[in-house]
Scaffold this motif. Structure first.
Motif, PDB file in Angstrom:
ATOM      1  N   LEU A   1       4.200  11.021   3.534  1.00 19.09           N
ATOM      2  CA  LEU A   1       3.623   9.706   3.738  1.00 19.09           C
ATOM      3  C   LEU A   1       3.994   8.810   2.555  1.00 19.09           C
ATOM      4  CD1 LEU A   1       1.700   8.079   5.619  1.00 19.09           C
ATOM      5  CD2 LEU A   1      -0.171   8.805   4.117  1.00 19.09           C
ATOM      6  N   LEU A   2       4.592   7.642   2.854  1.00 20.72           N
ATOM      7  CA  LEU A   2       4.915   6.661   1.815  1.00 20.72           C
ATOM      8  C   LEU A   2       3.858   5.569   1.858  1.00 20.72           C
ATOM      9  CD1 LEU A   2       6.839   5.586  -0.369  1.00 20.72           C
ATOM     10  CD2 LEU A   2       8.039   4.339   1.444  1.00 20.72           C
ATOM     11  N   ILE A   3       3.203   5.349   0.715  1.00 21.24           N
ATOM     12  CA  ILE A   3       2.143   4.351   0.586  1.00 21.24           C
ATOM     13  C   ILE A   3       2.638   3.265  -0.360  1.00 21.24           C
ATOM     14  CG2 ILE A   3      -0.269   3.956  -0.052  1.00 21.24           C
ATOM     15  CD1 ILE A   3      -0.601   7.055   0.326  1.00 21.24           C
ATOM     16  N   GLY A   4       2.441   2.004   0.012  1.00 22.00           N
ATOM     17  CA  GLY A   4       2.992   0.926  -0.800  1.00 22.00           C
ATOM     18  C   GLY A   4       2.078  -0.268  -0.957  1.00 22.00           C
ATOM     19  N   LEU A   5       2.408  -1.102  -1.973  1.00 23.68           N
ATOM     20  CA  LEU A   5       1.648  -2.301  -2.297  1.00 23.68           C
ATOM     21  C   LEU A   5       2.605  -3.458  -2.546  1.00 23.68           C
ATOM     22  CD1 LEU A   5      -0.562  -0.755  -5.159  1.00 23.68           C
ATOM     23  CD2 LEU A   5      -1.184  -0.881  -2.734  1.00 23.68           C
TER      24      LEU A   5
ATOM     25  N   ALA B   1       5.295 -10.273  -7.904  1.00 23.13           N
ATOM     26  CA  ALA B   1       5.410  -9.372  -9.053  1.00 23.13           C
ATOM     27  C   ALA B   1       6.016  -8.025  -8.685  1.00 23.13           C
ATOM     28  CB  ALA B   1       4.036  -9.161  -9.700  1.00 23.13           C
ATOM     29  N   GLY B   2       6.488  -7.877  -7.450  1.00 17.94           N
ATOM     30  CA  GLY B   2       7.158  -6.639  -7.062  1.00 17.94           C
ATOM     31  C   GLY B   2       6.362  -5.823  -6.064  1.00 17.94           C
ATOM     32  N   LYS B   3       7.051  -4.822  -5.509  1.00 19.75           N
ATOM     33  CA  LYS B   3       6.421  -3.859  -4.603  1.00 19.75           C
ATOM     34  C   LYS B   3       6.410  -2.490  -5.268  1.00 19.75           C
ATOM     35  CE  LYS B   3       7.478  -6.292  -0.282  1.00 19.75           C
ATOM     36  NZ  LYS B   3       6.205  -6.261   0.455  1.00 19.75           N
ATOM     37  N   TYR B   4       5.313  -1.770  -5.045  1.00 21.77           N
ATOM     38  CA  TYR B   4       5.105  -0.470  -5.669  1.00 21.77           C
ATOM     39  C   TYR B   4       4.835   0.573  -4.595  1.00 21.77           C
ATOM     40  CZ  TYR B   4       4.842  -2.930 -10.120  1.00 21.77           C
ATOM     41  OH  TYR B   4       5.152  -3.685 -11.224  1.00 21.77           O
ATOM     42  N   GLU B   5       5.287   1.811  -4.849  1.00 20.74           N
ATOM     43  CA  GLU B   5       5.202   2.857  -3.836  1.00 20.74           C
ATOM     44  C   GLU B   5       4.753   4.188  -4.449  1.00 20.74           C
ATOM     45  OE1 GLU B   5       8.867   1.325  -0.965  1.00 20.74           O
ATOM     46  OE2 GLU B   5       9.256   2.833  -2.508  1.00 20.74           O
ATOM     47  N   SER B   6       4.211   5.046  -3.582  1.00 16.08           N
ATOM     48  CA  SER B   6       3.829   6.404  -3.976  1.00 16.08           C
ATOM     49  C   SER B   6       4.009   7.339  -2.788  1.00 16.08           C
ATOM     50  CB  SER B   6       2.362   6.440  -4.451  1.00 16.08           C
ATOM     51  OG  SER B   6       1.987   7.745  -4.842  1.00 16.08           O
TER      52      SER B   6
ATOM     53  N   VAL C   1      -3.121  -7.410  -5.934  1.00 19.49           N
ATOM     54  CA  VAL C   1      -2.537  -6.748  -4.765  1.00 19.49           C
ATOM     55  C   VAL C   1      -2.682  -7.682  -3.568  1.00 19.49           C
ATOM     56  CG1 VAL C   1      -4.670  -5.452  -4.318  1.00 19.49           C
ATOM     57  CG2 VAL C   1      -2.502  -4.698  -3.313  1.00 19.49           C
ATOM     58  N   PHE C   2      -1.544  -7.929  -2.905  1.00 23.06           N
ATOM     59  CA  PHE C   2      -1.493  -8.894  -1.808  1.00 23.06           C
ATOM     60  C   PHE C   2      -1.640  -8.205  -0.459  1.00 23.06           C
ATOM     61  CE2 PHE C   2       1.229 -11.576   1.050  1.00 23.06           C
ATOM     62  CZ  PHE C   2       0.398 -12.681   1.071  1.00 23.06           C
ATOM     63  N   ASP C   3      -0.893  -7.110  -0.263  1.00 21.11           N
ATOM     64  CA  ASP C   3      -1.048  -6.321   0.960  1.00 21.11           C
ATOM     65  C   ASP C   3      -0.747  -4.854   0.685  1.00 21.11           C
ATOM     66  OD1 ASP C   3       1.798  -6.087   1.052  1.00 21.11           O
ATOM     67  OD2 ASP C   3       1.970  -7.864   2.300  1.00 21.11           O
ATOM     68  N   TRP C   4      -1.064  -4.027   1.663  1.00 18.30           N
ATOM     69  CA  TRP C   4      -0.980  -2.570   1.550  1.00 18.30           C
ATOM     70  C   TRP C   4      -0.317  -2.034   2.805  1.00 18.30           C
ATOM     71  CZ3 TRP C   4      -2.621   1.224   4.783  1.00 18.30           C
ATOM     72  CH2 TRP C   4      -2.753   2.530   4.296  1.00 18.30           C
ATOM     73  N   TRP C   5       0.468  -0.966   2.658  1.00 16.16           N
ATOM     74  CA  TRP C   5       1.072  -0.359   3.849  1.00 16.16           C
ATOM     75  C   TRP C   5       1.261   1.136   3.644  1.00 16.16           C
ATOM     76  CZ3 TRP C   5       4.323  -2.653   0.225  1.00 16.16           C
ATOM     77  CH2 TRP C   5       5.390  -1.894  -0.225  1.00 16.16           C
ATOM     78  N   CYS C   6       1.495   1.845   4.747  1.00 17.13           N
ATOM     79  CA  CYS C   6       1.890   3.251   4.696  1.00 17.13           C
ATOM     80  C   CYS C   6       2.812   3.509   5.886  1.00 17.13           C
ATOM     81  CB  CYS C   6       0.688   4.191   4.705  1.00 17.13           C
ATOM     82  SG  CYS C   6      -0.297   4.127   6.203  1.00 17.13           S
TER      83      CYS C   6
END
Length: 446
Positions: A360-364, A374-379, A418-423
């Motif tokens: 599962l890829l989770i991102g912001l 300011a960029g996108k971040y993932e885990s 944080v503007f939005d969240w996804w997975c």
């Protein structure tokens, strides 16, 4: 160019054709890059035309008086030399006007640095990008293989997936970024003009010349920008503008109402005649919980299970084989909600279900506090580490575990909004559904 009398004298001598090659190059370069020089030339043309009109009117009046005297005194008509001198008086300002217009149009449309001696409509350069993007340019040509440093001519730029973004730069260093699923049309004009069909945009605009603001059109509003930092989030029926620095003028299209939005304020322009009030931006918070289905950006809302199901999203990056993503995304601090800041030790708690054991890829998506993109971040999270036997999961991910997509951005999202969240899962439909997401600060007892 036109800050002093000497520079203006060069422009006038250029019209007369009395410049040496070195001076001519200085003037033509200035006309391509300096709006003030072009404005001065326009003034010369307008004044010349006005003078010509006055001369023509005077000539007509004199001719009419001469004809009356001839009828009364039976005098001969004026000698041909008099007519010639009057014609010269009229033709001289007309010649100036014509020359001024020709020089101006040449400076605008025939650019030696285009490489082909023709009209160079390249108005922006890509300075950064990630994910699936698309450019539709002149003649409907579609380019899926965009690269950093690429110049773009008038056309439409799209970011196609939840974790996509593109940053573009104008020659004056004004920056514009779109991210997520956004569509931006760029006009090939000297005056900056953009059309944001849907999605979100962040801009840092350098001071513009008086009378030529940057224009941004959305389905519900027109924005006029002279120099500021601001963010725009638009859908078919609403446009939210947040101004962080400077001031932006907003016209609501449904009724033509106009608002001036100063720094640290925001306004929503709707397709209806709903409230159109400029308000102080709410204070930032450190805790947040999803409010489904109101927060949904992408995915299918399943009312029978009160969950958001990940749906297919084709990722096309360059000439590589397309990748199929199964994604779900939601807003965190869009609209008039208070901004949500990521603090040290905070964690995201994600509850949901997966039908198969997949990564599962989770991102912001993040923004600078009172600033732009300011960029996108993932885990990444292997399902084996959190998926329960009944295929349900209750997963926690620390803010410190999120890493930037690109090294140009900060190593950690701590301190950012944080503007939005996804997975998402990649190439496999794992039956991913999300029932709730919340951000829990370190000092919370939950």
């Amino acid at each position: 160019m036109t800050d002093n009398g000497t520079d203006r004298e060069l422009l006038l001598r250029y019209i007369d054709g009395r410049l040496i090659p070195a001076e001519e190059k200085v003037v033509t370069d200035s006309l391509r890059t300096d709006p003030a020089a072009r404005e001065f030339l326009r003034d010369v043309a307008e004044q010349a035309v006005a003078l010509a009109d006055m001369e023509r009117a005077e000539q007509g009046r004199q001719a009419e008086q001469a004809a009356k005297r001839y009828e009364t005194d039976k005098q001969a008509p004026p000698a041909s030399g008099t007519e010639i001198s009057l014609v010269r008086l009229v033709r001289w300002p007309l010649a100036i006007a014509t020359a001024a217009v020709i020089v101006l149009m040449t400076s605008l449309y025939f650019r030696p640095d285009s490489g082909q001696g023709g009209y160079d409509k390249s108005v922006v350069t890509i300075t950064g990008l990630n994910g699936a993007t698309q450019w539709t340019g002149d003649g409907g040509q579609v380019d899926l293989d965009l690269k950093e440093g690429q110049a773009l001519r008038g056309g439409t730029l799209e970011t196609l997936s939840t974790n996509s973004w593109v940053e573009i730069q104008y020659p004056d260093k004004s920056m514009v970024t779109i991210s997520g699923r956004s569509v931006l049309t760029i006009a090939a004009r000297d005056q900056k003009e953009l059309h944001l069909g849907h999605g979100n945009l962040s801009a840092d605009v350098k001071p513009q010349q008086p009378g030529t603001p940057m224009l941004i059109h959305t389905p519900t509003a027109k924005l006029e920008v002279l120099g500021t930092q601001f963010n725009v989030d638009t859908e078919a029926a609403t446009t939210l503008l947040t101004v962080n620095k400077g001031r932006v003028r907003v016209t609501r299209l449904v009724d033509g109402m106009v608002k001036e939005v100063p720094a640290d304020h925001q306004v929503t322009a709707a397709a209806s005649r709903a409230k159109f009030n400029v308000a102080l931006r709410p204070a930032a918070v450190k805790q947040w919980k999803s409010n489904l289905p109101q927060n949904v950006i992408y995915g299918k809302w399943m009312p029978e299970t009160a969950s958001l199901r990940a749906t297919p999203l084709l990722w096309r990056e360059g000439k590589e084989k397309p990748t199929l993503l199964y994604a779900a995304s939601m807003s965190v601090s869009r609209g008039e909600d208070p901004p949500v800041v990521l603090s040290a030790g905070a964690r995201f708690r994600i509850r949901g279900r997966m039908e198969s054991d997949e990564h599962l890829l989770i991102g912001l998506t993040t923004k600078h506090p009172k600033g732009g993109f300011a960029g996108k971040y993932e885990s990444w999270r292997p399902a084996a580490t959190f998926l329960q036997s009944d295929q349900l999961f209750d997963l926690e991910v620390r803010v410190e575990d999120f890493k930037p997509q690109e090294p140009r951005y900060a190593d950690s999202p701590i301190g950012l909004e944080v503007f939005d969240w996804w997975c998402l899962t990649i190439n496999v439909d794992a039956g991913l559904t999300i029932t709730s997401v919340e951000l829990i600060p370190a000092d919370s007892h939950d």
